[in-house]
Design a protein around this motif. Structure first.
Motif, mmCIF file in Angstrom:
data_model
loop_
_atom_site.group_PDB
_atom_site.id
_atom_site.type_symbol
_atom_site.label_atom_id
_atom_site.label_comp_id
_atom_site.label_asym_id
_atom_site.label_seq_id
_atom_site.Cartn_x
_atom_site.Cartn_y
_atom_site.Cartn_z
ATOM 1 N N ASN A 191 0.837 -1.192 0.000
ATOM 2 C CA ASN A 191 0.000 0.000 0.000
ATOM 3 C C ASN A 191 0.879 1.252 0.000
ATOM 4 N N TYR B 156 -8.159 10.665 -0.906
ATOM 5 C CA TYR B 156 -7.996 9.210 -0.991
ATOM 6 C C TYR B 156 -6.561 8.809 -0.674
ATOM 7 N N ASN C 198 -5.480 6.885 2.736
ATOM 8 C CA ASN C 198 -4.898 5.552 2.591
ATOM 9 C C ASN C 198 -3.496 5.499 3.167
ATOM 10 N N TYR D 154 -3.804 5.539 6.994
ATOM 11 C CA TYR D 154 -4.384 4.271 7.442
ATOM 12 C C TYR D 154 -3.345 3.155 7.345
ATOM 13 N N SER E 290 -15.263 8.922 4.286
ATOM 14 C CA SER E 290 -13.832 8.642 4.339
ATOM 15 C C SER E 290 -13.572 7.139 4.345
ATOM 16 N N LEU F 123 -11.404 3.821 1.603
ATOM 17 C CA LEU F 123 -10.336 2.879 1.958
ATOM 18 C C LEU F 123 -10.538 1.537 1.282
ATOM 19 N N SER F 124 -9.443 0.912 0.912
ATOM 20 C CA SER F 124 -9.546 -0.397 0.252
ATOM 21 C C SER F 124 -8.410 -1.300 0.722
ATOM 22 N N THR G 191 -8.068 -4.539 10.755
ATOM 23 C CA THR G 191 -8.817 -3.367 10.281
ATOM 24 C C THR G 191 -9.806 -2.880 11.348
ATOM 25 N N ASN H 145 -10.213 0.901 12.522
ATOM 26 C CA ASN H 145 -11.534 1.526 12.344
ATOM 27 C C ASN H 145 -12.070 2.074 13.664
#
Length: 356
Positions: A25, A73, A77, A80, A126, A130-131, A139, A143
């Motif tokens: 990522n 984005y 990301n 995160y 938001s 996320l992906s 996660t 979260n």
């Protein structure tokens, strides 16, 4: 573009190549203008060299800054991914009884993600950006950290308390490192003995970390008490609402919300609107009703203009949220309106997109 050692970087230089973590990522995007916090992050995470633009004009820098600023984005990301990676590293260390993890770095990694969130109340929008295809146990921690921070803002708490809530959210289930994996990932109904083992995670998490002086006492209390309920039906101590620490009650609310809206190996998450029904029921049974109400009413306000799919297959747009029935808004479908607060045969199956 040129490769340059971290020690030789100058503040204000721009990355000419994306930086990836071990999960593949992007943690910092091409064009990011480097600040002191980035250099500190590189040092803490063993990144010794990066690629930067050799020459860049003031106008180009301004253009890049606009692109990065508008690209929520990428920023989200990136933040995160950093927190997810930090938490995973710590999770495995704790699982292996190695408690020499760097708590200061974990807290410092959380702050930029929290700052991104606090700049925009629409946390569900938001989250949809996320992906991350990652285990729920990882996660869910990030979260809950994010939802907890946003709820702290909505409750009017100061920035330092919000950071503490975010840290508590990240660590709230750390005791599950000591619960057998086959029980955590079991798809069938748990036996009473297995359920007791899962429920022991709150106390286990506290016991594992209580000797670590770097972890704030409020965070430890949230780890221990986030499953307590106002009516005394919670665990591990059966505390009533007024006995349960405030941050633990905040984590209790957002923990339930993320758990029921997340996809798991044994079930698909429910829509955010359906989650309101469950949260409301849980508020009557034991979640702090004031905290729950602040959370639900703030989230509900950001559903206006969202496209939603009803349980009869039709797609419409939320045009009004009734504060007395947050989960049953007014929906516009073509030229007609459907008031879900008066038609209980219909329900929202899924939130589709947000129209800006």
């Amino acid at each position: 573009m040129k490769e340059i050692a971290i020690e030789e970087l100058k503040l204000g230089e721009c990355l000419s190549k994306d930086i990836y973590n071990d999960l593949g990522n992007i943690i910092l995007a091409q064009g990011t203008e480097l600040h002191a916090k980035h250099l500190e992050y590189f040092r803490n995470h063993g990144i010794n060299f990066v690629y930067v633009e050799e020459q860049i004009s003031h106008n180009q820098t301004a253009d890049i800054s606009r692109v990065i600023t508008s690209s929520k984005y990428r920023e989200l990301n990136s933040g995160y991914a950093i927190v997810l990676e930090s938490f995973k590293r710590m999770y495995y260390q704790v699982q292996n009884k190695d408690f020499q993890f760097d708590m200061k770095t974990i807290e410092e990694d959380i702050k930029p993600l929290v700052d991104i969130l606090l700049s925009d109340n629409d946390i569900l929008g938001s989250m949809r950006l996320l992906s991350f295809k990652e285990s729920y146990h990882f996660t869910h921690a990030v979260n809950v950290s994010m939802f907890g921070a946003m709820l702290g803002k909505w409750l009017g708490l100061d920035k330092q308390t919000i950071y503490t809530i975010a840290t508590a959210g990240l660590l709230h289930d750390i005791g599950k490192t000591q619960v057998p994996q086959e029980i955590l990932f079991k798809t069938d109904r748990l036996s009473l003995a297995e359920l007791d083992l899962v429920r022991s995670h709150a106390k286990l998490g506290y016991e594992l970390l209580k000797e670590n002086a770097a972890i704030p006492r409020d965070v430890l209390a949230a780890i221990l008490f986030h499953h307590e309920r106002s009516d005394g039906s919670g665990y591990p101590s059966g505390l009533k609402e007024e006995q349960t620490p405030f941050i633990a009650r905040i984590i209790g609310v957002v923990d339930v919300f993320d758990a029921i809206t997340s996809d798991r190996i044994y079930k698909k998450g429910v829509s955010s609107f359906r989650a309101f029904n469950i949260l409301k029921d849980e508020s009557f049974r034991g979640l702090d009703p004031t905290i729950s109400d602040v959370f639900m009413s703030n989230i509900a306000s950001f559903f206006i203009n969202n496209r939603v799919k009803l349980n009869d297959g039709r797609v419409g747009e939320v045009v009004y949220v009734n504060k007395f029935a947050l989960n049953r808004p007014l929906i516009k479908i073509k030229d007609s309106f459907i008031d879900l607060s008066s038609d209980y045969t219909l329900d929202i199956e899924e939130v589709l997109t947000h129209q800006h």
